[in-house]
Every structure is written in structure tokens, then in C-alpha cells.
Scaffold this motif. Structure first.
Motif, short mmCIF file in Angstrom:
data_model
loop_
_atom_site.label_atom_id
_atom_site.label_comp_id
_atom_site.label_asym_id
_atom_site.label_seq_id
_atom_site.Cartn_x
_atom_site.Cartn_y
_atom_site.Cartn_z
N VAL A 1 1.70 16.48 -3.56
CA VAL A 1 0.86 16.21 -2.32
C VAL A 1 -0.17 15.08 -2.41
N ILE A 2 -0.41 14.21 -1.45
CA ILE A 2 -1.42 13.25 -1.47
C ILE A 2 -2.66 13.74 -1.04
N ASP A 3 -3.60 13.99 -1.95
CA ASP A 3 -4.95 14.92 -1.45
C ASP A 3 -6.00 14.06 -1.42
N SER A 4 -6.16 12.50 -1.56
CA SER A 4 -7.15 11.76 -1.55
C SER A 4 -6.77 10.39 -1.15
N LEU A 5 -7.70 9.85 -0.66
CA LEU A 5 -7.52 8.29 0.04
C LEU A 5 -7.15 7.53 -1.38
N ALA A 6 -7.63 7.98 -2.48
CA ALA A 6 -7.14 6.92 -3.64
C ALA A 6 -5.74 7.02 -4.07
N ALA A 7 -5.38 8.36 -3.85
CA ALA A 7 -3.85 8.75 -3.95
C ALA A 7 -3.07 7.99 -3.03
N LEU A 8 -3.49 7.92 -1.60
CA LEU A 8 -2.96 7.41 -0.52
C LEU A 8 -2.85 6.07 -0.78
N GLU A 9 -3.90 5.20 -1.20
CA GLU A 9 -3.65 3.82 -1.47
C GLU A 9 -2.97 3.39 -2.58
N GLN A 10 -2.86 4.36 -3.69
CA GLN A 10 -2.03 4.11 -4.81
C GLN A 10 -0.26 4.16 -4.20
N PHE A 11 -0.22 5.10 -3.39
CA PHE A 11 1.03 5.16 -2.98
C PHE A 11 1.53 4.29 -1.89
N LEU A 12 0.56 3.51 -0.96
CA LEU A 12 0.79 2.58 -0.25
C LEU A 12 1.18 1.22 -1.07
N LEU A 13 0.08 0.97 -2.35
CA LEU A 13 0.50 -0.06 -2.91
C LEU A 13 1.68 -0.02 -3.92
N SER A 14 2.33 1.15 -4.30
CA SER A 14 3.54 1.35 -4.85
C SER A 14 4.71 1.04 -4.10
N VAL A 15 4.69 1.30 -2.75
CA VAL A 15 5.53 1.15 -1.63
C VAL A 15 5.62 -0.42 -1.61
N GLU A 16 4.45 -0.88 -1.21
CA GLU A 16 4.39 -2.54 -0.97
C GLU A 16 4.85 -3.39 -2.39
N ASN A 17 4.79 -2.80 -3.43
CA ASN A 17 5.00 -3.44 -4.71
C ASN A 17 6.64 -3.15 -5.28
N GLY A 18 7.10 -2.40 -4.32
CA GLY A 18 8.54 -1.91 -4.93
C GLY A 18 8.60 -0.91 -5.98
N GLY A 19 7.23 -0.42 -6.42
CA GLY A 19 7.46 0.50 -7.30
C GLY A 19 8.28 1.93 -7.28
N LEU A 20 8.50 2.07 -6.01
CA LEU A 20 9.22 3.44 -5.87
C LEU A 20 10.69 3.22 -5.61
N GLY A 21 11.34 1.76 -6.08
CA GLY A 21 12.54 1.51 -6.08
C GLY A 21 13.40 1.73 -4.75
N LEU A 22 12.43 1.59 -3.59
CA LEU A 22 13.16 1.66 -2.17
C LEU A 22 13.52 0.46 -1.65
N LYS A 23 14.74 0.35 -1.12
CA LYS A 23 15.34 -0.89 -0.59
C LYS A 23 15.37 -1.07 0.73
N GLY A 24 14.85 -2.16 1.54
CA GLY A 24 14.93 -2.18 2.99
C GLY A 24 13.79 -1.78 3.63
N VAL A 25 12.65 -1.53 2.92
CA VAL A 25 11.33 -0.88 3.51
C VAL A 25 10.80 -1.93 4.63
N GLU A 26 10.58 -1.34 5.62
CA GLU A 26 10.16 -2.00 6.82
C GLU A 26 8.81 -1.62 7.51
N GLY A 27 8.52 -0.21 7.16
CA GLY A 27 7.14 0.16 7.75
C GLY A 27 6.96 1.49 7.09
N VAL A 28 5.58 1.97 7.40
CA VAL A 28 4.87 3.04 6.87
C VAL A 28 4.17 3.75 8.01
N GLY A 29 4.29 5.20 8.08
CA GLY A 29 3.48 5.75 9.30
C GLY A 29 3.36 7.18 8.84
N MET A 30 2.34 7.85 9.50
CA MET A 30 1.92 9.37 9.41
C MET A 30 2.61 9.93 10.47
#
Length: 82
Positions: free
Chosen positions: A7-36
Motif C-alpha cells: 500500500v502506498i502510505d506516504s507522499l514520497a512513496a506516491l511520488e516514487q510510484f508516479l515517477l516509475s510510471v512516467e519513466n516506464g519503470g513498471l513495464g506498462l505499455k500505452g500509458v495515457e493517464g493516472v488517476g485516484m
């Protein structure tokens, strides 16, 4: 939902998750958006990654505090540090 124990439990962890998405670190293809969002079944909050057809590619649970305080970070993206 992916990995109940991670579980993401801090703003620092959320930031790291978002950066991973933006930088392709999760291996996801075709990313167009993020939401809560909130799970209708149990009221838990999560951050989700979507493709151009709004199909869910990846999601992580987040704490109530991160949901309330991280909305702007998700909406506007992670700001580079100077």
C-alpha cells in the motif's frame, strides 16, 4: 488490485510510484493517464494507471491520508526538484 501488502502510505512513496510510471519503470505499455479513485465495494482508495481507452493497466491501494494530500500531485504530475 495489485499486491495487497504494498500500500502506498506516504507522499514520497506516491511520488516514487508516479515517477516509475512516467519513466516506464513498471513495464506498462500505452500509458495515457493516472488517476485516484475509490473502490465502490469497500470504500478503499487507489491510484490507477490507464491507457488511451481508459482501460486499467495497473493499480495500487493508497491510504486515506495519501488520497487526501496527494490529489494535486496526481493531477499535475511530479514537479522536478531544483
Amino acid at each position: 488490485m495489485n499486491d495487497e501488502q504494498n500500500v502506498i502510505d506516504s507522499l514520497a512513496a506516491l511520488e516514487q510510484f508516479l515517477l516509475s510510471v512516467e519513466n516506464g519503470g513498471l513495464g506498462l505499455k500505452g500509458v495515457e493517464g493516472v488517476g485516484m479513485a475509490t473502490n465502490n465495494a469497500d470504500g478503499r482508495h487507489f491510484v490507477a494507471v490507464f491507457d488511451s481507452n481508459h482501460k486499467l493497466l495497473h493499480a495500487r491501494w493508497i491510504t486515506d491520508e495519501v488520497y487526501e494530500t496527494g490529489k494535486e500531485m496526481v493531477r499535475n504530475g511530479v514537479k522536478p526538484k531544483h
